[in-house]
Design a protein around this motif. Structure first.
Motif, mmCIF file in Angstrom:
data_model
loop_
_atom_site.group_PDB
_atom_site.id
_atom_site.type_symbol
_atom_site.label_atom_id
_atom_site.label_comp_id
_atom_site.label_asym_id
_atom_site.label_seq_id
_atom_site.Cartn_x
_atom_site.Cartn_y
_atom_site.Cartn_z
ATOM 1 N N SER A 76 0.834 -1.196 0.000
ATOM 2 C CA SER A 76 0.000 0.000 0.000
ATOM 3 C C SER A 76 0.874 1.253 0.000
ATOM 4 C CB SER A 76 -0.905 -0.005 1.237
ATOM 5 O OG SER A 76 -0.119 0.084 2.415
ATOM 6 N N LEU A 149 -4.671 -11.965 -4.380
ATOM 7 C CA LEU A 149 -5.242 -11.117 -3.329
ATOM 8 C C LEU A 149 -5.880 -11.948 -2.228
ATOM 9 C CD1 LEU A 149 -6.831 -8.253 -5.456
ATOM 10 C CD2 LEU A 149 -4.877 -8.081 -3.919
ATOM 11 N N LEU A 150 -6.572 -13.004 -2.621
ATOM 12 C CA LEU A 150 -7.202 -13.866 -1.624
ATOM 13 C C LEU A 150 -6.151 -14.590 -0.787
ATOM 14 C CD1 LEU A 150 -10.121 -15.382 -3.752
ATOM 15 C CD2 LEU A 150 -10.314 -13.764 -1.847
ATOM 16 N N SER A 153 -4.665 -12.017 1.630
ATOM 17 C CA SER A 153 -5.587 -11.685 2.720
ATOM 18 C C SER A 153 -5.656 -12.819 3.739
ATOM 19 C CB SER A 153 -6.986 -11.399 2.161
ATOM 20 O OG SER A 153 -7.526 -12.559 1.545
ATOM 21 N N LYS A 154 -5.581 -14.058 3.254
ATOM 22 C CA LYS A 154 -5.598 -15.194 4.172
ATOM 23 C C LYS A 154 -4.332 -15.228 5.020
ATOM 24 C CE LYS A 154 -5.960 -20.253 4.233
ATOM 25 N NZ LYS A 154 -6.090 -21.486 3.398
ATOM 26 N N ASN A 156 -2.520 -12.706 5.880
ATOM 27 C CA ASN A 156 -2.538 -11.566 6.793
ATOM 28 C C ASN A 156 -3.684 -11.622 7.800
ATOM 29 O OD1 ASN A 156 -0.287 -10.382 5.584
ATOM 30 N ND2 ASN A 156 -1.539 -9.326 4.057
ATOM 31 N N ARG A 158 -6.867 -11.416 7.148
ATOM 32 C CA ARG A 158 -7.935 -10.504 6.742
ATOM 33 C C ARG A 158 -8.923 -11.228 5.827
ATOM 34 N NH1 ARG A 158 -6.188 -5.169 7.499
ATOM 35 N NH2 ARG A 158 -4.722 -5.163 9.251
ATOM 36 N N VAL A 159 -10.079 -10.622 5.656
ATOM 37 C CA VAL A 159 -11.111 -11.193 4.797
ATOM 38 C C VAL A 159 -11.493 -10.157 3.748
ATOM 39 C CG1 VAL A 159 -13.451 -12.111 4.665
ATOM 40 C CG2 VAL A 159 -12.008 -12.658 6.632
ATOM 41 N N LEU A 160 -11.403 -10.553 2.489
ATOM 42 C CA LEU A 160 -11.839 -9.699 1.393
ATOM 43 C C LEU A 160 -13.243 -10.107 0.983
ATOM 44 C CD1 LEU A 160 -8.717 -9.439 -0.951
ATOM 45 C CD2 LEU A 160 -9.627 -7.708 0.580
ATOM 46 N N THR A 164 -15.758 -6.085 -2.186
ATOM 47 C CA THR A 164 -14.432 -5.487 -2.379
ATOM 48 C C THR A 164 -13.777 -6.022 -3.645
ATOM 49 O OG1 THR A 164 -14.154 -5.252 0.013
ATOM 50 C CG2 THR A 164 -12.172 -5.153 -1.343
#
Length: 419
Positions: A76, A149-150, A153-154, A156, A158-160, A164
């Protein structure tokens, strides 16, 4: 010859990276760097040694440029400086290890193998490194980007949400509808003269930064004391420079921070001219301070370049500007001859002039702190349009010489009308 090979490698690596992917370019260039340079162990003449060094640089030295591009496109905006600082810190540690190995292993053939053979593991990046999501989306490979991306996110925690992911896909389709025509880079740059101007400015920055950084490393062995220790000290002082850049860039911005670094480094080199020859401590302090600034400058420039160029052309344009960094490094090799045959302080004067000229060119580029990476030429051109700097407005009007009035009755300059 290796520096000449780097000049060839950077634009080629940029083309490979933009066409076949960041991961592919990184893996193949790093592996080439390893096995080709390791082959110098068997060189039976100086000519063969130089030729292999050229080939190793021509086919492998673009790996760092590919690495930086991939890292910056995976994080980011608030993490870009930290990501580059991690990479460049390990680069400094590698230079320290190289200095210590050269100290403990003076036989050059064994040193060659110790330096290059471990890099052969980089071929595994084909399978273990993720591809740039931005590059995949620019190539319309949305499903592959979604999988990465999935997976991220897994990892980290996190859930996308589907909403989103749909926004990401819709944004990619929007970029697709207004995408750049990649058939002719030079014609596109000619149409967008703002990007052309940035390329010129960045080329001078790259030359200045590389000339100063490489020149300091070469000159470090001439400072009184153990040349290996001096080399390691000059290398390791870059680490606090990198992390200082990470902290202050988010406070004062890329452009203001670079402006200050160029001036401090230029002044240090001018002051060094008037230091008595016997003042080893003061001389070394100014040397290390200049190296500190050069390290912070190089770190900031890596991020700043990526933020000023669009995704579809980023590797090629940064590779083009990095050619001038190699020219700066090549010129730095002449420092010992300039010192001995022309004037002892001529390198200091050249360092200062380049630093001051680079600081002036910063007035032609926008601030990018917190901005998203541009996807197209139009996105990159719009960077800085909202800035209200009178100096920037004046420079734009002088450069582009628009014949229509862009000033309102209240004195406000409509920068949207200035290309």
């Amino acid at each position: 010859m290796p520096l000449l090979g780097m000049t060839v490698s950077l634009p080629v690596a940029g083309i490979v990276s933009d066409r076949w992917g960041r991961r592919f370019a990184l893996a193949i260039t790093a592996f080439n760097m390893a096995w080709i340079n390791a082959a110098r162990y068997w060189a039976n003449s100086y000519t063969v040694f130089i030729l292999i060094g050229f080939l190793g640089s021509a086919f492998g030295s673009g790996c760092m440029s590919c690495c930086y591009t991939l890292a910056l496109e995976l994080v980011s905006p608030t993490r870009r400086m930290a990501a580059v600082s991690v990479l460049t810190s390990f680069t400094c540690l590698g230079a320290v290890v190289k200095g210590l190995l050269a100290w403990t292993q003076p036989y050059w053939r064994d040193l060659i193998l110790m330096l290059y053979l471990p890099m052969s593991v980089c071929i595994s990046y084909f399978w273990i490194a993720p591809e740039s999501v931005r590059w995949l989306m620019s190539k319309k490979r949305y499903e592959e980007a979604k999988i990465i991306l999935l997976k991220a996110s897994k990892m980290n925690g996190r859930v996308l949400s589907d909403k989103t992911l749909k926004k990401i896909t819709d944004g990619a389709n929007c970029a697709k509808s207004r995408g750049d025509n990649e058939t002719n880079l030079f014609s596109v740059m000619w149409e967008h003269k703002t990007i052309l101007l940035r390329c010129i400015a960045m080329s001078v920055w790259s030359l200045s930064s590389a000339f100063m950084g490489k020149g300091l490393a070469i000159s470090s062995v001439s400072i009184s004391g153990n040349k290996y220790v001096n080399f390691c000290m000059v290398a390791i002082v870059g680490i606090p420079g990198f992390w200082t850049a990470t902290f202050l860039n988010d406070k004062v911005g890329r452009r203001g921070f670079l402006f200050g670094l160029f001036w401090v480094s230029g002044l240090c080199q001018l002051i060094n001219i008037f230091i008595p020859k016997g003042s080893h401590g003061i001389q070394l302090t100014l040397y290390l301070l200049t190296k500190f600034c050069a390290a912070a400058t190089a770190n900031t420039m890596v991020v700043y370049k990526a933020e000023l160029f669009p995704t579809s052309y980023r590797s090629r344009l940064t590779g083009f500007t990095s050619i001038f960094a190699r020219l700066g490094g090549f010129t730095a090799l002449l420092i010992p001859a300039l010192t001995d045959r022309v004037w002892n302080y001529l390198p200091n004067v050249l360092f200062s002039i380049l630093a001051f000229v680079s600081s002036v060119l910063l007035l032609f580029t926008p601030e990018t702190l917190g901005a998203s990476l541009p996807e197209t030429m139009e996105d990159a051109t719009r960077l800085g349009k909202d800035e209200c700097s009178p100096i920037m407005d004046l420079l734009r009007r002088i450069i582009y010489r628009k014949h229509y009035d862009v000033t309102h009755d209240d004195g406000h300059v409509d920068v949207d009308k200035i290309s």
